[in-house]
Enzyme design. Structure first.
Site, PDB file in Angstrom:
ATOM      1  CB  SER A   1      -1.004  -0.106   1.330  1.00 35.49           C
ATOM      2  OG  SER A   1      -0.088  -0.163   2.449  1.00 35.49           O
TER       3      SER A   1
ATOM      4  CG  HIS B   1      -2.947  -0.295  -2.800  1.00 33.45           C
ATOM      5  ND1 HIS B   1      -3.025   1.246  -2.726  1.00 33.45           N
ATOM      6  CD2 HIS B   1      -3.026  -1.021  -1.677  1.00 33.45           C
ATOM      7  CE1 HIS B   1      -3.582   1.233  -1.202  1.00 33.45           C
ATOM      8  NE2 HIS B   1      -3.499   0.115  -0.707  1.00 33.45           N
TER       9      HIS B   1
ATOM     10  CD  GLU C   1      -3.959   4.192  -5.139  1.00 36.78           C
ATOM     11  OE1 GLU C   1      -3.376   3.282  -4.238  1.00 36.78           O
ATOM     12  OE2 GLU C   1      -3.970   5.174  -5.017  1.00 36.78           O
TER      13      GLU C   1
ATOM     14  CG  ASN D   1      -3.188   4.847   1.619  1.00 34.33           C
ATOM     15  OD1 ASN D   1      -4.496   4.943   1.645  1.00 34.33           O
ATOM     16  ND2 ASN D   1      -2.590   3.342   1.369  1.00 34.33           N
TER      17      ASN D   1
END
Ligand code: T1G
Length: 676
Positions: A400, A421, A433, A471
């Site tokens: 991640s 991801h 992702e 993130n």
């Protein structure tokens, strides 16, 4: 655009506007002419309308929704219905939106078993605007009409037959012949508008009261209810007028504009700048997953449920048993909820192998590593994988935030390596992702996007940086949320601002759900920030029934006096004065800073386009769809508003904050963040 086939005394009109036979003005004009010609021939006894390819019709052309070009679709459908000879819809593929409305204007409807029928307009922030809200209740009753129109989910041809929307189910290879025979059979003309429809006013009020939560804040679903109510209260033509009035009230609204932006944004995200559609893709026949923990099993379920054989590698027999039990339990829940049948689950589980024999990965076309987030551990896994995996296999890491390039560099084939991801729970969340390394090959990227779509995910390409797209934008949001907590805000206040905005939960509820110990150094004596202080007291979030909130057995967050005390002690030690914090400051320091980070992600080429960032936040974090995503929302409130807000609170944003030059420039120029 359209084909005409003469079957002696029956004319077959074939909609041919690939890829979905959308009812553009050109297609509508061609259809109007073909229908008029067909009905004018004395020898013609009836007309069949069919779609070419795998769709009957995907609806009105979404690009034209705010235009009123003749022939207008509602008028065209009225002409079909008014025809003096039978018009039969041969629904050989999905009939959606205006496509189903067109079919309901026909006198009879035949459908193939695999066809789906739906009115998804509400998902675009509008409602069926070509008579669907008036004809569907007349065919299927109020309950079915409300369910299909307000929620926008398609139903199967069989369900449509049961509900009276379709007259017969016919196999693909016979549907034209059967439709022609039906047109020739002399079955009288049954006009949908003439069918009776009775429903009490209370039925609509009850529907609304039962769905208050789901309908809250959304304009289109409520309007859909009123349009169907009009079908019970008014004459057909008055009901059509009411439907049009409600449609016009929605189509120019902020919510529909945002939802239509997302419709096209999701489709743009699949496109890789500089790569044509014809890039060769690898065939994925078998998948391997390394790590049978929460993420590894969640990822695996996506493939198994789509019929793709999959092998999970675990460390030892216990790990093997745990992984298999987790997957079996997940599928049993799906059966209990009615989401999957026992047969479907049996088939999915028949495709699963779980073993601690790493060599079982040979023969896999795609291997996804989902082990603990430690770079050295991942490098070791990829070194082994490099030796075992087939030369044509794609090697993906589910990391991640770790550096995909560093992982690829330990292999002999960095062009086969990329990140996939997934978001937890990986079998539910739709976002993936697709993280392209510096060396990742174009065919690998294109294959990853294709296989992500095949398993029902929404892929977005991201470059390598800490946190990729989603993130990374969380970082300033969390940092400011925690800073404001220490300065005087409460977790409840900050989370409420986000929930009122439309997020499914606020920053602190999200931290408690994910677990405060993710990335924690685990040394209770070391307290660098407020999160360390909370963790140091064993408060790790929902899993310990204590985090930023206290939790009972119902898992509902309750304000915690202990947290209040921890924060007070931390504030005192840090010498930070207590002050009242306005909601506006929370919006600027958590949402505006996210937009600023998104602009940097664009500047650095980590995201291909601003709309990709919107797709990430809607599908990965629950950003309210009717607000279009962070970058879309920023454009709608004005980039200069964002810049001014960040400038106003500059002293509160910390020494490391910098304003994105791209954001500042585009705001000053009055231009969009997109690369136009
Ligand atoms: N209008 C214009 N373009 C459309 C379109 C549409 N209705 N549907 C799809 N496309 C484009 C899409 O942008 C993409 O373009 C390509 O077709 C393939 O789509 C009066 C007002 C039908 C289930 O909401 O749900 O009718 O990226 O990748 O995965 O009441 O498309 O290739 O350039 O999605 O196989 C109501 C919307 C319209 C259905 C096929 N209809 N479409 O999925 O292909 S409003 C809808 C879909 C209306 C009336 C009202 C899906 C699909 P590109 P795709 P797919």
């Amino acid at each position: 655009m359209l084909g005409v086939v003469h079957h002696d005394d029956v004319v077959e009109i074939v909609l041919a506007n690939p890829p979905v036979n959308a009812l553009s003005v050109q297609l509508r004009s061609a259809l109007a002419k073909a229908l008029s010609d067909a009905l004018s021939f004395p020898h013609v006894r009836g007309v069949v309308i069919r779609g070419q390819g795998s769709f009957f019709c995907g609806g009105a052309d979404i690009n034209e929704l705010e235009q009123h070009n003749d022939p207008w679709l509602p008028d065209l459908i009225d002409r079909i219905e008014a025809a003096g000879k039978p018009v039969i819809a041969a629904i050989q593929g999905d009939a959606l939106g205006g496509g189903l409305e067109l079919a309901m204007g026909c006198h009879y409807r035949l459908a193939t078993p695999s066809a789906k029928l739906g009115l998804p307009e509400v998902k675009l922030g509008i409602l069926p605007g070509a008579g669907g809200t008036q004809r569907l209740p007349r065919l299927a009753g109020a309950e079915t009409a409300l369910d299909m129109i307000v929620w926008g989910e398609p139903i199967s041809a069989l369900r449509a037959l049961e509900r009276g929307i379709v007259d017969r189910i016919v196999d693909q290879d016979r549907i034209v012949a059967e439709a022609v025979a039906y047109a020739r059979s002399g079955q009288g003309i049954r006009r949908t508008r003439e069918l009776p429809f009775v429903a009490s006013d209370e039925a609509f009020d009850l529907f609304k009261s039962k769905n208050t939560r789901r309908l809250r804040g959304l304009h289109a679903p409520a309007a859909c209810v009123e349009a169907v109510r009009a079908a019970a209260q008014l004459s057909f033509d008055e009901g059509l007028r009411r439907e049009h009035e409600l449609f016009i009230g929605l189509v120019k609204g902020e919510q529909s504009l945002a939802l239509r932006h997302l419709f096209f944004a999701e489709r743009s995200a699949r496109k890789i700048e500089g790569l044509g559609k014809d890039i060769a893709r690898r065939t994925i026949r078998k998948v391997g997953v390394i790590g049978g923990g929460t993420m590894g099993t969640g990822i695996s379920i996506n493939f198994l449920s789509r019929g793709i054989p999959l092998t999970i590698i675990e460390m030892d027999p216990d790990g093997v048993a745990r992984a298999r039990n987790f997957i079996t339990a997940s599928y049993n829940t799906a059966i209990a909820k009615g989401n999957l049948s026992e047969d479907q689950v049996e088939k999915a589980l028949s495709l699963l192998e779980v073993t601690h024999d790493f060599s079982a990965l040979s023969g896999c076309d795609l291997v996804i590593e989902a082990v603990y987030e430690d770079i050295e551990l991942k490098k070791d896994v990829f070194r082994r994988l490099d030796r075992i995996a087939d030369s044509s296999a794609i090697l993906a890491t589910n990391t991640s935030f770790l550096d995909v390039n560093k992982i690829a560099a330990v292999t002999s084939r960095p062009n086969d390596v990329l990140g996939l991801h997934f978001f937890s729970p990986a079998n539910i969340m739709k976002l993936v992702e697709v993280v392209r390394g510096t060396e990742t090959g174009p065919d690998v990227l294109a294959t990853a996007i294709e296989v992500s779509r095949k398993i029902g995910k929404v892929p977005v390409v991201a470059g390598v940086c800490d946190g990729f797209i989603g993130n990374r934008m969380l970082t300033p949001r969390q940092a400011n949320a925690e800073a404001m907590l220490v300065e005087g805000a409460t977790p409840e206040q900050i989370d409420r601002v986000h929930i009122d905005f439309g997020m499914p939960m606020g920053p602190f509820q999200m931290l408690d759900l994910a677990g405060l110990d993710v990335g924690w150094h685990r040394n209770p004596a070391r307290i660098d920030n407020i999160k360390d202080a909370i963790c140091s007291r064993g408060r790790l979030g929902q899993k310990t029934k204590a985090g930023f909130y206290d939790y009972g057995d119902d898992r509902k967050p309750r304000p915690s006096e202990v947290v209040e005390q921890i924060v007070g002690e931390f504030r005192e030690r840090a010498g930070i004065p207590l002050r009242r914090i306005a909601d506006e400051e929370i919006v600027v320091r958590t949402l505006y800073t996210m937009v600023n980070e998104g602009a940097k992600i664009l500047e650095e080429g980590i995201a291909q386009r601003a709309s990709d960032i919107n797709v990430v936040w809607v599908y990965g974090y629950g950003w309210p769809r009717h607000k279009g995503g962070p970058m879309y929302w920023a454009e709608r409130i004005g980039l200069q508003t964002i810049v001014d807000g960040l400038t106003r609170y500059r002293d509160r944003l910390g020494s490391t904050f910098t304003l994105s030059p791209l954001l500042k420039k585009r705001a000053a120029e009055g231009r969009s963040l997109n690369n136009e």
